[in-house]
Design a protein around this motif. Structure first.
Motif, mmCIF file in Angstrom:
data_model
loop_
_atom_site.group_PDB
_atom_site.id
_atom_site.type_symbol
_atom_site.label_atom_id
_atom_site.label_comp_id
_atom_site.label_asym_id
_atom_site.label_seq_id
_atom_site.Cartn_x
_atom_site.Cartn_y
_atom_site.Cartn_z
ATOM 1 N N MET A 1 0.846 -1.196 0.000
ATOM 2 C CA MET A 1 0.000 0.000 0.000
ATOM 3 C C MET A 1 0.879 1.243 0.000
ATOM 4 O O MET A 1 1.816 1.344 0.775
ATOM 5 N N ALA A 2 0.595 2.181 -0.888
ATOM 6 C CA ALA A 2 1.392 3.419 -0.955
ATOM 7 C C ALA A 2 1.138 4.272 0.264
ATOM 8 O O ALA A 2 0.054 4.276 0.838
ATOM 9 N N ILE A 3 2.155 5.041 0.654
ATOM 10 C CA ILE A 3 2.051 5.899 1.831
ATOM 11 C C ILE A 3 1.323 7.175 1.475
ATOM 12 O O ILE A 3 1.643 7.840 0.498
ATOM 13 N N LEU A 28 11.069 -0.062 2.691
ATOM 14 C CA LEU A 28 10.355 1.004 3.387
ATOM 15 C C LEU A 28 10.748 1.054 4.850
ATOM 16 O O LEU A 28 10.816 2.123 5.455
ATOM 17 N N HIS A 29 11.026 -0.129 5.415
ATOM 18 C CA HIS A 29 11.403 -0.126 6.827
ATOM 19 C C HIS A 29 12.737 0.600 7.045
ATOM 20 O O HIS A 29 12.956 1.203 8.094
ATOM 21 N N ALA A 58 1.455 1.944 11.711
ATOM 22 C CA ALA A 58 1.256 1.334 10.398
ATOM 23 C C ALA A 58 -0.020 1.851 9.748
ATOM 24 O O ALA A 58 -0.054 2.150 8.547
ATOM 25 N N GLU A 59 -1.068 1.981 10.547
ATOM 26 C CA GLU A 59 -2.313 2.508 10.002
ATOM 27 C C GLU A 59 -2.148 3.970 9.585
ATOM 28 O O GLU A 59 -2.662 4.395 8.544
ATOM 29 N N ARG A 65 2.203 -3.665 9.207
ATOM 30 C CA ARG A 65 2.763 -3.592 10.555
ATOM 31 C C ARG A 65 4.200 -4.093 10.562
ATOM 32 O O ARG A 65 5.023 -3.648 11.363
ATOM 33 N N TRP A 66 4.523 -5.046 9.631
ATOM 34 C CA TRP A 66 5.879 -5.590 9.579
ATOM 35 C C TRP A 66 6.893 -4.485 9.336
ATOM 36 O O TRP A 66 7.998 -4.492 9.890
#
Length: 476
Positions: A1-3, A28-29, A58-59, A65-66
């Motif tokens: 999912m894009a930010i 991304l992390h 994350a939401e 969430r990872w």
């Protein structure tokens, strides 16, 4: 999912960037860990502060969430975060106070706005000839040839140098030729160039008028010259006092001394030129506002008496606007090589501005502007003097014959610095004569400029000045 790029808190604060197309979530992390690390290092996340739960962040970021747990795990391993079972993950590192960015300073209350300006140094900015100047700029922009747009001559464009030399010969009685003229950014710039040349020629001591304009003193000391203040009396600079100093050069406002307003007498002029010859030195003539003389015709420049010993400095700062940054320096012919060599990186003002000024002068617009300005300033000076006489009869006005300022001598015991502060708090700007001295004197006076104030504002400005002086004068 894009930010999402529109999240308000964490997404904006952390600046982790957008996900690359075709690589959703990859690395991304790492970007999130780097953003958190930066926020901790620069103090936006303080030691002990709790970071959001991984699910909530994350939401908020619109990612898995990872991604968040991987970023948190990396920072825990590096010691930036600390996690305890049953407790929030918190910041465990604080920046070194010696290297951390300073905290924003508490806002300082802004000074009260100045509504009435009686300080010296500015012409009537409301009367700047906008239309004529725009016409001049438009004309030169259309007519400038291609080589005018190349690397500029450090001494200035030949067209303006020729125009300035002609103007100074016909209006100021100067012995000026284009080859001797350098275009500079104003009188201060011209003085710095002159002082560098003098120092290169072995002249290390410079005399200055006392009191006098502080920026000229600062310009000379910035070059490394030793300054020698010389007193000014009713005939101008004391040449006898000058002769007792080791100086071989002197800066003088012969036509209108600042701030006393005195004119160097004919006898003093002749004596000053003889002094320069005797000591093998130079006179640096600051012709800063000599175009504005009201009771007689303008006094010719000293430079015409001996162009081999007198530098001439001038500008349009007092006649048009200091924002133009246009001035000139006329140097003795023998000093021109030293002047060029001592200022190898000196830059003239923009060429199109120089050509615009040349056009403005050549078309007669400058002379017309000066004639209108003299009429306007004469009437404004008269109004100011009358108003001061009516509202402050105990004060004495001096230095009214020329220029854009007068002196207001105050009764003994007046707290002049306090009056200046009181006036400023009421929205009126005035200047203390002591601001232009290098040593204390017994007399108390204000320097009142009338260039940058309208006629209708003068009665109110003088009323505010009367109140400020009454609050700072014993027995009033």
């Amino acid at each position: 999912m894009a930010i999402s790029q529109t999240n308000l808190a964490w997404a904006t604060l952390l600046e982790i960037g957008a996900t690359e197309p075709g690589r959703r979530g990859r690395r991304l992390h790492d970007r999130l860990a780097r953003a958190l690390r930066t926020a901790i290092r620069d103090g936006r996340l303080a030691e002990g502060a709790a970071v959001p739960p991984s699910r909530a962040l994350a939401e908020e970021l619109g990612c898995s969430r990872w991604v968040v747990t991987e970023a948190y795990g990396q920072l825990i391993a590096e010691g930036y975060l600390a996690a305890r079972t049953g407790s929030a993950t918190r910041v465990a590192w604080s920046p070194d106070p010696d290297t951390a960015p300073p905290r924003p300073a508490r806002p300082v209350p802004a000074p009260p706005p100045i509504r009435y300006d009686l300080a010296p140094g500015l012409p009537d900015l409301r009367a700047f000839p906008r239309r004529r100047w725009a016409d001049a700029v438009r004309a030169v922009t259309g007519s400038a040839v291609h080589y005018d747009l190349g690397l500029p001559d450090p001494a200035g464009h030949p067209g303006l140098r020729t125009t300035v030399a002609q103007y100074l010969r016909r209006s100021r009685g100067a012995d000026a030729h284009a080859a001797a003229v350098s275009v500079c950014a104003g009188v201060t710039d011209g003085l710095v160039r002159t002082c560098r040349a003098l120092r290169a020629e072995g002249i290390a001591d410079l005399a200055v008028e006392h009191p006098g304009w502080g920026r000229l003193r600062d310009a000379a000391t910035s070059v490394g010259l030793r300054l020698h203040p010389v007193p000014v009396d009713h005939d101008g600079l004391s040449v006898d006092a000058l002769a007792r100093t080791p100086a071989r050069a002197v800066v003088v406002g012969a036509a209108h001394q600042f701030p006393t307003g005195t004119v160097l007498s004919p006898a003093r002029r002749a004596r000053l030129v003889r002094w320069a010859r005797e000591v093998d030195g130079y006179v640096i003539e600051d012709d800063y506002d000599a175009e504005f003389r009201y009771d007689h015709h303008p006094v010719a420049v000293m430079q015409g008496m001996d162009p081999s010993r007198v530098f001439l400095l001038g500008s349009v700062s007092k006649t048009l606007s200091p924002a133009l940054g246009l001035g000139w320096l006329v140097a003795p012919a023998a000093m021109n090589p030293a002047l060029r060599a001592a200022n190898p990186v000196a830059a003239a003002p923009p060429v199109l501005d120089q050509l615009a000024l040349a056009t403005f002068i050549d078309r007669g617009w400058y002379d017309a502007h000066l004639r209108a300005a003299r009429r306007r300033f004469r009437a404004r000076r008269d109004l100011l003097v009358r108003t001061l006489g009516a509202q402050l009869p105990e004060a004495r006005v001096a230095g009214t014959a020329a220029g854009l300022h007068i002196l207001l001598h105050l009764p003994d015991g007046t707290d002049t610095p306090g009056a200046v502060r009181t006036a400023a708090a009421a929205g009126l700007r005035v200047a203390d004569l002591d601001d232009y001295r290098v040593q204390d004197a017994a007399d108390r006076a204000l320097v009142l400029g009338y260039g940058n104030i309208s006629d209708t504002e003068i009665p109110t400005a003088v009323a505010l000045l009367r109140e400020a002086l009454a609050a700072r004068t014993p027995g009033v």
